[in-house]
Design an enzyme around this catalytic site. Sequence first.
Site, PDB file in Angstrom:
ATOM      1  N   TRP A 184      -1.692   5.260  -4.294  1.00 21.15           N
ATOM      2  CA  TRP A 184      -1.956   4.424  -3.124  1.00 21.15           C
ATOM      3  C   TRP A 184      -0.763   4.544  -2.184  1.00 21.15           C
ATOM      4  O   TRP A 184       0.382   4.454  -2.612  1.00 21.15           O
ATOM      5  CB  TRP A 184      -2.161   2.959  -3.494  1.00 21.15           C
ATOM      6  CG  TRP A 184      -2.190   2.102  -2.263  1.00 21.15           C
ATOM      7  CD1 TRP A 184      -3.208   2.008  -1.358  1.00 21.15           C
ATOM      8  CD2 TRP A 184      -1.120   1.269  -1.770  1.00 21.15           C
ATOM      9  NE1 TRP A 184      -2.844   1.172  -0.328  1.00 21.15           N
ATOM     10  CE2 TRP A 184      -1.571   0.714  -0.548  1.00 21.15           C
ATOM     11  CE3 TRP A 184       0.148   0.965  -2.218  1.00 21.15           C
ATOM     12  CZ2 TRP A 184      -0.767  -0.152   0.214  1.00 21.15           C
ATOM     13  CZ3 TRP A 184       0.944   0.107  -1.470  1.00 21.15           C
ATOM     14  CH2 TRP A 184       0.474  -0.444  -0.260  1.00 21.15           C
ATOM     15  N   GLU A 225      -6.544   5.504  -3.934  1.00 14.87           N
ATOM     16  CA  GLU A 225      -6.943   4.135  -3.590  1.00 14.87           C
ATOM     17  C   GLU A 225      -6.899   3.899  -2.081  1.00 14.87           C
ATOM     18  O   GLU A 225      -5.864   4.053  -1.452  1.00 14.87           O
ATOM     19  CB  GLU A 225      -6.004   3.155  -4.305  1.00 14.87           C
ATOM     20  CG  GLU A 225      -6.345   1.685  -4.048  1.00 14.87           C
ATOM     21  CD  GLU A 225      -5.407   0.728  -4.788  1.00 14.87           C
ATOM     22  OE1 GLU A 225      -4.448   1.201  -5.419  1.00 14.87           O
ATOM     23  OE2 GLU A 225      -5.636  -0.496  -4.711  1.00 14.87           O
ATOM     24  N   LYS A 227      -7.701   1.520   1.509  1.00 21.76           N
ATOM     25  CA  LYS A 227      -7.436   0.154   1.951  1.00 21.76           C
ATOM     26  C   LYS A 227      -7.872   0.057   3.409  1.00 21.76           C
ATOM     27  O   LYS A 227      -7.771   1.032   4.151  1.00 21.76           O
ATOM     28  CB  LYS A 227      -5.936  -0.107   1.805  1.00 21.76           C
ATOM     29  CG  LYS A 227      -5.506  -1.529   2.018  1.00 21.76           C
ATOM     30  CD  LYS A 227      -4.145  -1.733   1.365  1.00 21.76           C
ATOM     31  CE  LYS A 227      -3.578  -3.090   1.663  1.00 21.76           C
ATOM     32  NZ  LYS A 227      -2.430  -3.394   0.821  1.00 21.76           N
ATOM     33  N   ASP A 259     -10.495  -1.124  -4.912  1.00 21.04           N
ATOM     34  CA  ASP A 259      -9.762  -2.384  -5.105  1.00 21.04           C
ATOM     35  C   ASP A 259     -10.573  -3.492  -4.422  1.00 21.04           C
ATOM     36  O   ASP A 259     -10.961  -3.367  -3.254  1.00 21.04           O
ATOM     37  CB  ASP A 259      -8.361  -2.258  -4.488  1.00 21.04           C
ATOM     38  CG  ASP A 259      -7.509  -3.519  -4.682  1.00 21.04           C
ATOM     39  OD1 ASP A 259      -6.418  -3.409  -5.269  1.00 21.04           O
ATOM     40  OD2 ASP A 259      -7.923  -4.593  -4.217  1.00 21.04           O
ATOM     41  N   HIS A 262      -9.676  -4.584  -0.832  1.00 22.78           N
ATOM     42  CA  HIS A 262      -9.373  -3.566   0.178  1.00 22.78           C
ATOM     43  C   HIS A 262     -10.509  -3.254   1.131  1.00 22.78           C
ATOM     44  O   HIS A 262     -10.573  -2.167   1.703  1.00 22.78           O
ATOM     45  CB  HIS A 262      -8.888  -2.294  -0.508  1.00 22.78           C
ATOM     46  CG  HIS A 262      -7.508  -2.438  -1.077  1.00 22.78           C
ATOM     47  ND1 HIS A 262      -6.769  -1.394  -1.542  1.00 22.78           N
ATOM     48  CD2 HIS A 262      -6.726  -3.542  -1.215  1.00 22.78           C
ATOM     49  CE1 HIS A 262      -5.594  -1.826  -1.961  1.00 22.78           C
ATOM     50  NE2 HIS A 262      -5.554  -3.130  -1.786  1.00 22.78           N
ATOM     51  N   HIS A 286      -9.686  -1.669  -9.232  1.00 21.54           N
ATOM     52  CA  HIS A 286      -8.594  -2.632  -9.199  1.00 21.54           C
ATOM     53  C   HIS A 286      -9.232  -3.997  -9.022  1.00 21.54           C
ATOM     54  O   HIS A 286      -9.686  -4.341  -7.930  1.00 21.54           O
ATOM     55  CB  HIS A 286      -7.615  -2.335  -8.057  1.00 21.54           C
ATOM     56  CG  HIS A 286      -6.517  -1.413  -8.463  1.00 21.54           C
ATOM     57  ND1 HIS A 286      -5.444  -1.120  -7.673  1.00 21.54           N
ATOM     58  CD2 HIS A 286      -6.327  -0.736  -9.637  1.00 21.54           C
ATOM     59  CE1 HIS A 286      -4.636  -0.290  -8.331  1.00 21.54           C
ATOM     60  NE2 HIS A 286      -5.152  -0.039  -9.507  1.00 21.54           N
ATOM     61  N   ASP A 294      -6.462  -9.455   1.810  1.00 22.35           N
ATOM     62  CA  ASP A 294      -6.088  -8.819   0.544  1.00 22.35           C
ATOM     63  C   ASP A 294      -4.958  -9.603  -0.113  1.00 22.35           C
ATOM     64  O   ASP A 294      -3.851  -9.126  -0.268  1.00 22.35           O
ATOM     65  CB  ASP A 294      -5.659  -7.368   0.841  1.00 22.35           C
ATOM     66  CG  ASP A 294      -5.251  -6.618  -0.410  1.00 22.35           C
ATOM     67  OD1 ASP A 294      -5.862  -6.855  -1.467  1.00 22.35           O
ATOM     68  OD2 ASP A 294      -4.326  -5.790  -0.333  1.00 22.35           O
ATOM     69  N   ASP A 296      -4.528 -10.827  -3.149  1.00 21.55           N
ATOM     70  CA  ASP A 296      -4.182 -10.579  -4.545  1.00 21.55           C
ATOM     71  C   ASP A 296      -4.019 -11.855  -5.370  1.00 21.55           C
ATOM     72  O   ASP A 296      -3.073 -11.997  -6.141  1.00 21.55           O
ATOM     73  CB  ASP A 296      -2.922  -9.698  -4.637  1.00 21.55           C
ATOM     74  CG  ASP A 296      -3.190  -8.279  -4.160  1.00 21.55           C
ATOM     75  OD1 ASP A 296      -3.932  -7.570  -4.848  1.00 21.55           O
ATOM     76  OD2 ASP A 296      -2.684  -7.903  -3.075  1.00 21.55           O
ATOM     77  N   ASP A 326      -5.243  -5.978 -10.668  1.00 24.63           N
ATOM     78  CA  ASP A 326      -4.241  -5.840  -9.608  1.00 24.63           C
ATOM     79  C   ASP A 326      -4.157  -7.146  -8.818  1.00 24.63           C
ATOM     80  O   ASP A 326      -4.923  -7.356  -7.877  1.00 24.63           O
ATOM     81  CB  ASP A 326      -4.605  -4.665  -8.684  1.00 24.63           C
ATOM     82  CG  ASP A 326      -3.523  -4.417  -7.637  1.00 24.63           C
ATOM     83  OD1 ASP A 326      -2.421  -4.985  -7.774  1.00 24.63           O
ATOM     84  OD2 ASP A 326      -3.788  -3.653  -6.685  1.00 24.63           O
TER      85      ASP A 326
HETATM   86  C1  RNT Z   1      -1.928  -2.243  -2.594  1.00 23.14           C
HETATM   87  C2  RNT Z   1      -2.734  -1.692  -3.707  1.00 23.14           C
HETATM   88  C3  RNT Z   1      -1.956  -1.202  -4.868  1.00 23.14           C
HETATM   89  C4  RNT Z   1      -0.845  -2.126  -5.251  1.00 23.14           C
HETATM   90  C5  RNT Z   1      -0.114  -1.721  -6.495  1.00 23.14           C
HETATM   91  C6  RNT Z   1       1.176  -2.460  -6.634  1.00 23.14           C
HETATM   92  O1  RNT Z   1      -2.668  -2.891  -1.672  1.00 23.14           O
HETATM   93  O2  RNT Z   1      -3.683  -2.611  -4.130  1.00 23.14           O
HETATM   94  O3  RNT Z   1      -2.810  -0.962  -5.924  1.00 23.14           O
HETATM   95  O4  RNT Z   1      -1.297  -3.427  -5.405  1.00 23.14           O
HETATM   96  O5  RNT Z   1       0.050  -0.372  -6.506  1.00 23.14           O
HETATM   97 ZN    ZN Z   2      -4.875  -2.034  -5.831  1.00 21.63          ZN
END
Ligand code: RNT
Ligand code: ZN
Length: 418
Positions: A184, A225, A227, A259, A262, A286, A294, A296, A326
């Site tokens: 990523w 990955e 986003k 993810d 994302h 993820h 995003d 998390d 994640d």
């Molecule tokens: C970032 C991505 C990625 C990170 C990790 C730390 O937006 O989601 O996967 O969260 O690599």
């Molecule tokens: Zn991620």
Amino acid sequence: MSIEKSYELAREQFAQIGVDTDKAIERLKNIPISIHCWQGDDVAGFENLDGGLDGGLAVTGNYPGKAKTPDQLRADMNFAFSLIPGPKKANIHAFYSEPKNVKVDRDSITTECFTEWADWAVEQKIGLDFNPTCFSHAKSSDGLTLSHPDEGIRQFWIDHCIRSREISEFLGKRTGIRSVNNIWVPDGYKDNCYDKVAPRARLLDSLNKIEAKKLDSKYTKDAVESKVFAVGVEAFTVGSHEFYMGYGMKNPDVMVCLDAGHFHPTEVISNKISSMLLFSDEILLHVSRPMRWDSDHVVILDDELQAIAQEIIRNDFESRVNIALDFFDASINRIAAWVIGSRNTQKALLKAMLEPIDLLKKAEYDFDFTTRLALTEEYKSYPFGAVWDYYCEQMGVPTREAWLEKVRTYEKDVLLKR
Ligand code: RNT
Ligand code: ZN
């Protein structure tokens, strides 16, 4: 009532709708969850950087007790693992490297920087996944890495990703469990991009250079990955979903990573799995929880988590969907965060297994939408909790909320003394 007694009753009730709870438990025992180390130290890494976290990533909160050394982080993960049933992998990032004596920059990390992680994983009998770290570094400060217009900077990150692939292969060999290497990059712009093609063409060229060498797929497999935006990268990301979808389709050795945070706020990854797997052998997930963006957040047992699990279970996709977590929340106990997110992911998988899948599919094929709706709703209140509790007991981890007391004790004895 005892866990066993409750389970016996639940088993009977599920048997009446044709669901074998013992089989479900056996199935769950074979689905590994890749647990991300970076929840344990707020995505800081161990490079002693002057600058903090960047790349559009943000961790908020200052709960005490975060891991400050690799040994602390591994100890915390060990402890979290003792509270999470079933098979696990640990997901690590390049900036958790442990170079011997001298400072080793990202473009020259070697397998030796990860021998402690590998030894630990072997000891724990778990696999390891890997990620190049293309953020929180002087050479990522322009917000561009693999797509940077400067050839030298681009090459630095290409070399870093090549090293990361080699390390992932090494980890796969050492543990005997294939390691996923997920790329990523934070590349993008805060404001409107004028030339969208040039940076994407450079990212493509960089990826082709990174992927030029074939590695042993028994030990490692790459993922990419995408986003859509981040804080400070609102207008344009180079590695968009379409970009990596295209890359994954043209390069079947490389998986696409989805993810949950994302995509646009109402767009869900659960609805992408069925399409992706008609065109790719495997994908990486993820599992995260976006809140308005995003963000998390720690994964909870919400509709989207259950929808993700249902897609995997209803279609027997567990060998083709690599499940990784994640999220990062520094406002609560970090070990509790791991335990909550991991156990919820497993609960969602188990809950999906406790539906009479063939019967519901048949109702749909027969255009009997009344039955489809009536039964899916009724089955929601079947005694899934009794099966989960029994599974935890069988796996030798605390049942129900009993894990929280153990986290509190660890917090008092270990975390607060740091
Ligand atoms: C970032 C991505 C990625 C990170 C990790 C730390 O937006 O989601 O996967 O969260 O690599
Ligand atoms: Zn991620």
